[in-house]
Scaffold this active site. Structure first.
Site, PDB file in Angstrom:
ATOM      1  N   PHE A 130       0.814  -1.222  -0.182  1.00  0.00           N
ATOM      2  CA  PHE A 130      -0.059   0.004   0.173  1.00  0.00           C
ATOM      3  C   PHE A 130       0.886   1.188   0.025  1.00  0.00           C
ATOM      4  CE2 PHE A 130      -2.182   2.878   3.448  1.00  0.00           C
ATOM      5  CZ  PHE A 130      -2.595   3.563   2.372  1.00  0.00           C
ATOM      6  N   SER A 171       1.786  -9.930   0.540  1.00  0.00           N
ATOM      7  CA  SER A 171       0.686  -9.198   0.917  1.00  0.00           C
ATOM      8  C   SER A 171       0.315  -8.331  -0.332  1.00  0.00           C
ATOM      9  CB  SER A 171       0.541  -8.746   2.173  1.00  0.00           C
ATOM     10  OG  SER A 171       1.351  -7.643   2.278  1.00  0.00           O
ATOM     11  N   ASP A 194      12.513 -12.220  -0.543  1.00  0.00           N
ATOM     12  CA  ASP A 194      12.211 -12.194   0.912  1.00  0.00           C
ATOM     13  C   ASP A 194      13.350 -11.213   1.357  1.00  0.00           C
ATOM     14  OD1 ASP A 194      12.191 -12.600   3.742  1.00  0.00           O
ATOM     15  OD2 ASP A 194      10.660 -14.167   3.294  1.00  0.00           O
ATOM     16  N   LEU A 208      10.047  -0.710   3.960  1.00  0.00           N
ATOM     17  CA  LEU A 208       8.808  -0.852   4.444  1.00  0.00           C
ATOM     18  C   LEU A 208       8.200  -2.267   4.429  1.00  0.00           C
ATOM     19  CD1 LEU A 208       9.193   1.953   2.169  1.00  0.00           C
ATOM     20  CD2 LEU A 208       6.805   2.329   3.184  1.00  0.00           C
ATOM     21  N   SER A 237       6.095   2.648  13.660  1.00  0.00           N
ATOM     22  CA  SER A 237       4.721   2.867  13.793  1.00  0.00           C
ATOM     23  C   SER A 237       4.330   3.259  15.313  1.00  0.00           C
ATOM     24  CB  SER A 237       3.956   1.378  13.828  1.00  0.00           C
ATOM     25  OG  SER A 237       2.837   1.471  14.374  1.00  0.00           O
ATOM     26  N   TYR A 258       4.656  -6.833  17.892  1.00  0.00           N
ATOM     27  CA  TYR A 258       4.866  -5.892  16.499  1.00  0.00           C
ATOM     28  C   TYR A 258       5.644  -4.815  16.880  1.00  0.00           C
ATOM     29  CZ  TYR A 258       3.533  -2.330  13.063  1.00  0.00           C
ATOM     30  OH  TYR A 258       3.557  -1.746  12.049  1.00  0.00           O
ATOM     31  N   ARG A 316      -8.063   8.111  16.453  1.00  0.00           N
ATOM     32  CA  ARG A 316      -6.879   7.629  15.941  1.00  0.00           C
ATOM     33  C   ARG A 316      -6.509   9.110  14.982  1.00  0.00           C
ATOM     34  NH1 ARG A 316      -6.863   4.216  18.991  1.00  0.00           N
ATOM     35  NH2 ARG A 316      -6.828   2.049  18.703  1.00  0.00           N
ATOM     36  N   ARG A 348     -13.415  -3.839  21.978  1.00  0.00           N
ATOM     37  CA  ARG A 348     -12.720  -5.098  21.848  1.00  0.00           C
ATOM     38  C   ARG A 348     -11.659  -4.572  22.859  1.00  0.00           C
ATOM     39  NH1 ARG A 348     -11.318  -4.894  15.455  1.00  0.00           N
ATOM     40  NH2 ARG A 348     -10.801  -2.828  16.028  1.00  0.00           N
TER      41      ARG A 348
HETATM   42  N1  LIG Z   1      -0.533   1.482   7.169  1.00  0.00           N
HETATM   43  C1  LIG Z   1      -0.393   1.897   8.210  1.00  0.00           C
HETATM   44  O1  LIG Z   1      -1.208   2.739   8.627  1.00  0.00           O
HETATM   45  C2  LIG Z   1       1.033   1.760   8.805  1.00  0.00           C
HETATM   46  C3  LIG Z   1       1.040   2.500   9.958  1.00  0.00           C
HETATM   47  C4  LIG Z   1       2.578   2.383  10.616  1.00  0.00           C
HETATM   48  C5  LIG Z   1       3.496   1.810  10.070  1.00  0.00           C
HETATM   49  N2  LIG Z   1       3.397   1.085   8.835  1.00  0.00           N
HETATM   50  C6  LIG Z   1       4.437   0.427   8.216  1.00  0.00           C
HETATM   51  O2  LIG Z   1       4.497   0.637   6.953  1.00  0.00           O
HETATM   52  C7  LIG Z   1       5.116  -0.352   6.258  1.00  0.00           C
HETATM   53  C8  LIG Z   1       4.171  -0.464   5.066  1.00  0.00           C
HETATM   54  O3  LIG Z   1       2.856  -0.752   5.425  1.00  0.00           O
HETATM   55  P1  LIG Z   1       1.612  -0.909   4.333  1.00  0.00           P
HETATM   56  O4  LIG Z   1       0.395  -0.620   5.118  1.00  0.00           O
HETATM   57  O5  LIG Z   1       1.943  -0.383   2.968  1.00  0.00           O
HETATM   58  O6  LIG Z   1       1.545  -2.588   4.221  1.00  0.00           O
HETATM   59  P2  LIG Z   1       1.738  -3.474   3.334  1.00  0.00           P
HETATM   60  O7  LIG Z   1       1.196  -5.185   3.719  1.00  0.00           O
HETATM   61  O8  LIG Z   1       0.480  -3.060   1.905  1.00  0.00           O
HETATM   62  O9  LIG Z   1       2.781  -3.618   2.535  1.00  0.00           O
HETATM   63  C9  LIG Z   1       3.902  -4.362   3.164  1.00  0.00           C
HETATM   64  C10 LIG Z   1       4.750  -5.150   1.750  1.00  0.00           C
HETATM   65  O10 LIG Z   1       5.766  -5.974   2.409  1.00  0.00           O
HETATM   66  C11 LIG Z   1       5.781  -7.149   1.534  1.00  0.00           C
HETATM   67  N3  LIG Z   1       6.519  -7.909   2.395  1.00  0.00           N
HETATM   68  C12 LIG Z   1       5.956  -8.617   3.692  1.00  0.00           C
HETATM   69  N4  LIG Z   1       6.757  -9.184   4.088  1.00  0.00           N
HETATM   70  C13 LIG Z   1       7.919  -9.369   3.515  1.00  0.00           C
HETATM   71  C14 LIG Z   1       8.936 -10.153   3.365  1.00  0.00           C
HETATM   72  N5  LIG Z   1       9.507 -11.063   4.326  1.00  0.00           N
HETATM   73  N6  LIG Z   1      10.118  -9.997   2.430  1.00  0.00           N
HETATM   74  C15 LIG Z   1       9.813  -8.990   1.274  1.00  0.00           C
HETATM   75  N7  LIG Z   1       8.462  -8.326   1.228  1.00  0.00           N
HETATM   76  C16 LIG Z   1       7.664  -8.536   2.159  1.00  0.00           C
HETATM   77  C17 LIG Z   1       4.396  -7.231   1.398  1.00  0.00           C
HETATM   78  O11 LIG Z   1       4.318  -8.241   0.089  1.00  0.00           O
HETATM   79  C18 LIG Z   1       3.814  -5.989   1.068  1.00  0.00           C
HETATM   80  O12 LIG Z   1       3.930  -5.470  -0.381  1.00  0.00           O
HETATM   81  C19 LIG Z   1       5.208  -1.451   7.054  1.00  0.00           C
HETATM   82  O13 LIG Z   1       6.614  -1.426   7.600  1.00  0.00           O
HETATM   83  C20 LIG Z   1       4.261  -0.981   8.160  1.00  0.00           C
HETATM   84  O14 LIG Z   1       4.657  -1.644   9.341  1.00  0.00           O
HETATM   85  C21 LIG Z   1       2.309   1.138   8.137  1.00  0.00           C
END
Ligand SMILES: NC(=O)c1ccc[n+]([C@@H]2O[C@H](COP(=O)([O-])OP(=O)(O)OC[C@H]3O[C@@H](n4cnc5c(N)ncnc54)[C@H](O)[C@@H]3O)[C@@H](O)[C@H]2O)c1
Length: 302
Positions: A11, A35, A49, A68, A112, A136, A203, A261
């Site tokens: 995302f 994902s 990976d 990310l 996060s 996490y 939030r 919850r």
């Molecule tokens: N979305 C939010 O509100 C939010 C808030 C705080 C932090 N974050 C952080 O931002 C980052 C991106 O989050 P997002 O919401 O886009 O999530 P997302 O799940 O859409 O993106 C994560 C990506 O990482 C890839 N991935 C997962 N495990 C992997 C691995 N072992 N090797 C290679 N690729 C792998 C997935 O395929 C996916 O494309 C993450 O680190 C998340 O912890 C997100």
């Protein structure tokens, strides 16, 4: 500049990749597609990976790595903390090893607000110590600690961006935390929506384009060795959010109610002001218009 984005099919990562390409950068994506599914045609893509030592090949020639890729579910981290740590801690360490091997200047890391646990002051000020309350959160804080260690040992710079609740196009409605995506998907699909508790839980919602803008700024010369909150500082209740999304979707604002919850935080917001000075960044989108952009995107994608 050549920039490696781990998690670049996800995302936030895929929105970042599009912006970096539009800014004229050369972009390499490393993602195992566990994902994520968004592949930018103009970016070099490695399905890998983040723990695989061959990640170094993807980092070859990169000046900056935006990291990310992660296990992103708090609930999954409670159910299986070892897998969470393997992806988020070992994965970050492997990113740093790749950075060391390929003389990468800087790593920009997606942390996060979970790192703050149950904060005493809201909005949470910058420089507030981490107090993880989930595996996490612990894995994110551990990754931050490795960034600090590699800066001290090898001079690899970092900026940690502590992201609040990000929303916008391409967010999956299948996750646990993407409330905007969950409500939007259900309301446009004519399905019921559920508010937990009395809907007063708050939030800090920040639009993905603003988050991406923070990453692009951190890729430059600013923010080295710093940790910045990336949010708006404003709290929005679940009830108010539902009203805004229903209005943007043009449907009735009639959520079902369910018991609160266990373990859900009653409130969260972060003070982003240190990033105003440190990165020259500000959240530019107001919530109502960014929700409208998101709803319109989901409607077109359905
Ligand atoms: N979305 C939010 O509100 C939010 C808030 C705080 C932090 N974050 C952080 O931002 C980052 C991106 O989050 P997002 O919401 O886009 O999530 P997302 O799940 O859409 O993106 C994560 C990506 O990482 C890839 N991935 C997962 N495990 C992997 C691995 N072992 N090797 C290679 N690729 C792998 C997935 O395929 C996916 O494309 C993450 O680190 C998340 O912890 C997100």
């Amino acid at each position: 500049m050549r920039i490696l984005v781990t998690g670049g099919a996800g995302f936030i990562g895929s929105n970042l990749v599009d912006r970096l390409l539009a800014d004229g950068h050369e972009v390499v994506v490393a993602d195992d597609l566990s994902s994520g599914s968004n592949r930018a045609p103009r970016a070099e893509f490695h399905q890998i990976d983040v723990r695989d030592p061959a990640l170094a090949e993807a980092a070859d020639g990169a000046e900056v790595i935006c990291h990310l890729a992660a296990q992103i579910s708090v609930r999954a981290s409670v159910a299986d903390p070892l897998t969470d740590a393997r992806v988020n801690v070992e994965g970050t360490l492997n990113v740093l090893e790749a950075a060391r091997a390929k003389k990468v200047r800087k790593v920009v890391f997606a942390s996060s607000v979970a790192r703050y646990g149950r904060p005493e002051t809201i909005p949470v000020p910058g420089n507030t110590p981490a107090r993880p309350m989930s595996p996490y959160a612990a894995s994110k804080v551990s990754a931050e600690a490795y960034l600090s260690a590699y800066r001290a040992l090898y001079g690899i710079e970092y900026t940690t961006l502590v992201l609040s609740n990000v929303f916008g196009p391409r967010q999956s409605p299948g996750g646990e935390a993407g409330v905007v995506a969950i409500f939007t998907d259900a309301l446009l699909g004519g399905r019921p929506t559920v508010l937990f508790g009395d809907g007063s839980q708050t939030r800090d919602y920040v639009y993905v384009d603003d988050v991406v803008d923070a990453f692009t700024r951190a890729c430059g010369p600013r923010g080295d060795g710093e940790v910045f909150n990336i949010g708006t500082g404003a709290q929005t209740s679940d009830r108010a959010l539902h009203t805004l999304i229903a209005a943007a979707a043009g449907v009735p604002d009639e959520p079902d109610l369910a018991p609160a919850r266990l373990g859900d935080l009653p409130a969260m917001a972060v003070d982003p002001r240190p990033a105003f000075d440190g990165l020259g960044w500000r959240p530019e989108h107001d919530l109502a218009s960014a929700l409208k952009l998101t709803v319109d995107w989901v409607r077109n994608a359905q």
